[in-house]
Design a protein around this motif. Structure first.
Motif, PDB file in Angstrom:
ATOM      1  N   ARG A 294       0.843  -1.205   0.000  1.00 52.28           N
ATOM      2  CA  ARG A 294       0.000   0.000   0.000  1.00 52.28           C
ATOM      3  C   ARG A 294       0.871   1.245   0.000  1.00 52.28           C
ATOM      4  O   ARG A 294       1.883   1.301   0.674  1.00 52.28           O
ATOM      5  N   HIS A 295       0.503   2.201  -0.789  1.00 44.34           N
ATOM      6  CA  HIS A 295       1.161   3.506  -0.720  1.00 44.34           C
ATOM      7  C   HIS A 295       0.178   4.624  -0.933  1.00 44.34           C
ATOM      8  O   HIS A 295      -0.812   4.462  -1.645  1.00 44.34           O
ATOM      9  N   THR A 296       0.469   5.719  -0.299  1.00 44.94           N
ATOM     10  CA  THR A 296      -0.299   6.933  -0.552  1.00 44.94           C
ATOM     11  C   THR A 296       0.009   7.384  -1.972  1.00 44.94           C
ATOM     12  O   THR A 296       1.159   7.587  -2.321  1.00 44.94           O
TER      13      THR A 296
ATOM     14  N   ARG B 151      -0.820  10.091  -5.082  1.00 45.96           N
ATOM     15  CA  ARG B 151      -1.342  11.450  -5.328  1.00 45.96           C
ATOM     16  C   ARG B 151      -1.682  11.686  -6.792  1.00 45.96           C
ATOM     17  O   ARG B 151      -2.069  12.787  -7.165  1.00 45.96           O
TER      18      ARG B 151
ATOM     19  N   ILE C 216       8.597  14.338   1.035  1.00 42.15           N
ATOM     20  CA  ILE C 216       7.320  13.827   0.513  1.00 42.15           C
ATOM     21  C   ILE C 216       6.976  14.557  -0.789  1.00 42.15           C
ATOM     22  O   ILE C 216       6.221  14.049  -1.621  1.00 42.15           O
TER      23      ILE C 216
ATOM     24  N   THR D 284       5.275  17.341  -1.316  1.00 43.57           N
ATOM     25  CA  THR D 284       3.940  17.932  -1.450  1.00 43.57           C
ATOM     26  C   THR D 284       4.012  19.464  -1.480  1.00 43.57           C
ATOM     27  O   THR D 284       4.990  20.058  -1.026  1.00 43.57           O
TER      28      THR D 284
ATOM     29  N   LYS E  33      -3.358  20.865  -5.333  1.00 43.23           N
ATOM     30  CA  LYS E  33      -4.059  19.616  -4.993  1.00 43.23           C
ATOM     31  C   LYS E  33      -5.000  19.151  -6.109  1.00 43.23           C
ATOM     32  O   LYS E  33      -6.216  18.994  -5.878  1.00 43.23           O
TER      33      LYS E  33
ATOM     34  N   LEU F  62      -5.285   8.637  -1.025  1.00 39.75           N
ATOM     35  CA  LEU F  62      -4.450   9.688  -0.461  1.00 39.75           C
ATOM     36  C   LEU F  62      -5.140  10.210   0.791  1.00 39.75           C
ATOM     37  O   LEU F  62      -6.313  10.601   0.748  1.00 39.75           O
ATOM     38  N   THR F  63      -4.435  10.158   1.895  1.00 39.88           N
ATOM     39  CA  THR F  63      -4.952  10.741   3.133  1.00 39.88           C
ATOM     40  C   THR F  63      -4.603  12.218   3.097  1.00 39.88           C
ATOM     41  O   THR F  63      -3.431  12.583   3.090  1.00 39.88           O
ATOM     42  N   HIS F  64      -5.617  13.056   3.057  1.00 40.24           N
ATOM     43  CA  HIS F  64      -5.367  14.479   2.916  1.00 40.24           C
ATOM     44  C   HIS F  64      -5.943  15.207   4.123  1.00 40.24           C
ATOM     45  O   HIS F  64      -7.086  14.955   4.514  1.00 40.24           O
ATOM     46  N   THR F  65      -5.136  16.086   4.719  1.00 42.03           N
ATOM     47  CA  THR F  65      -5.577  16.774   5.933  1.00 42.03           C
ATOM     48  C   THR F  65      -5.305  18.265   5.832  1.00 42.03           C
ATOM     49  O   THR F  65      -4.369  18.772   6.453  1.00 42.03           O
TER      50      THR F  65
ATOM     51  N   ALA G  53       8.847   6.989   1.068  1.00 44.12           N
ATOM     52  CA  ALA G  53       7.676   6.245   1.569  1.00 44.12           C
ATOM     53  C   ALA G  53       7.952   4.742   1.645  1.00 44.12           C
ATOM     54  O   ALA G  53       7.232   4.005   2.316  1.00 44.12           O
TER      55      ALA G  53
ATOM     56  N   LYS H 231      10.373   2.075   5.849  1.00 39.82           N
ATOM     57  CA  LYS H 231       9.581   1.903   7.069  1.00 39.82           C
ATOM     58  C   LYS H 231      10.529   1.457   8.193  1.00 39.82           C
ATOM     59  O   LYS H 231      11.524   0.772   7.947  1.00 39.82           O
TER      60      LYS H 231
END
Ligand SMILES: Cc1cc2nc3c(=O)[nH]c(=O)nc-3n(C[C@H](O)[C@H](O)[C@H](O)COP(=O)(O)O)c2cc1C
Length: 230
Positions: free
Chosen positions: A39-41, A43, A115, A117, A121, A175-178, A216, A219
């Protein structure tokens, strides 16, 4: 869902048992790790659609998560409507501009450098689905009276983890976006003030040329994340 009627403790037989041998238990644990480490984020999304039924199944999986007193203090809003996605992108990019222009502080911005970013977006419009996860700080009985929820961040975090695993298991990427802050989502999506948006998941299939940051793949090794007392 919650009436004021007192629900009593009623033990029932454990409905499901895996029944694996010790060897099978080990094999299953290894197979799950093998799946999860892929699994990877992501974008970069392509325009391949994802059926609403797939999203529903993944949300059902998230809804099986454990929670404090089984209050299940979460709500998910799944969005495919392009006009909503556009508005979320615009609002998120506005917050992100402030964040990257210094609002985040030097240390946070430095931590984000590997990362790669920035405040741009496009994935918030390109992904076929956005799932906004809300944490319910308190609940309401059917008659409107408030009741407390317990371990809300922990419970919602676990449900979100189940959701990420379910999406990955289905062959999708996310993608976990906050964006920080995220309060604009309550008004836009018509969610009550008792709920706190905790993340936006952009969900879909990866673009042909999708890239992930090399960092990423790094780990922490087991001896750093595990201490065994036997
Ligand atoms: C709570 C949380 C918030 C995150 N916020 C963002 C974000 O706003 N934008 C983004 O591009 N990635 C975000 N990420 C993704 C992380 O950058 C990513 O998980 C990390 O770099 C590790 O990569 P991996 O998910 O591929 O293992 C977030 C992840 C988590 C768990």
């Amino acid at each position: 869902m919650f009436s004021r009627d007192h629900i009593v403790y009623e033990p029932i037989e454990l409905p499901d048992r895996a029944g694996f041998s010790d060897d099978e238990v080990l094999a299953q644990a290894g197979a799950f790790y093998d799946r999860m480490k892929r699994r990877h984020t992501v974008r970069d999304f392509c325009d391949r659609p994802v059926a609403r039924e797939v999203i529903k199944q993944c949300i059902l999986a998230a809804g099986t998560a454990p929670s404090g007193a089984n209050h299940q203090p979460w709500h998910f809003v799944a969005i495919s409507d392009p006009s909503y996605k556009k508005r979320i992108r615009e609002a998120a990019e506005e917050e992100e501009r402030r964040f990257y222009e210094g609002g985040a502080g030097d240390e946070w911005l430095k931590a984000l450098e590997p990362i790669g970013t920035n405040d741009h977006k496009p994935h918030l419009e390109e992904a076929p689905w956005l799932i906004v996860v809300f944490a319910q700080r308190w609940g309401q009985f059917d008659d409107g009276a408030r009741f407390k929820n317990y371990y809300v961040p922990e419970s919602t975090g676990i449900a979100s983890g189940f959701l990420l695993a379910a999406l990955h298991h289905a062959g999708l990427v996310s993608l976990t976006h906050t964006p920080n802050p995220m309060k604009f989502l309550n008004e836009m999506l018509g969610r009550p003030g008792s709920e706190k948006p905790i993340m936006i998941l952009a969900v879909g299939h990866p673009a042909e040329d999708a890239k992930v940051p090399a960092v990423a793949k790094i780990k922490k090794p087991l001896d750093e994340i595990l201490t065994v007392a036997e």
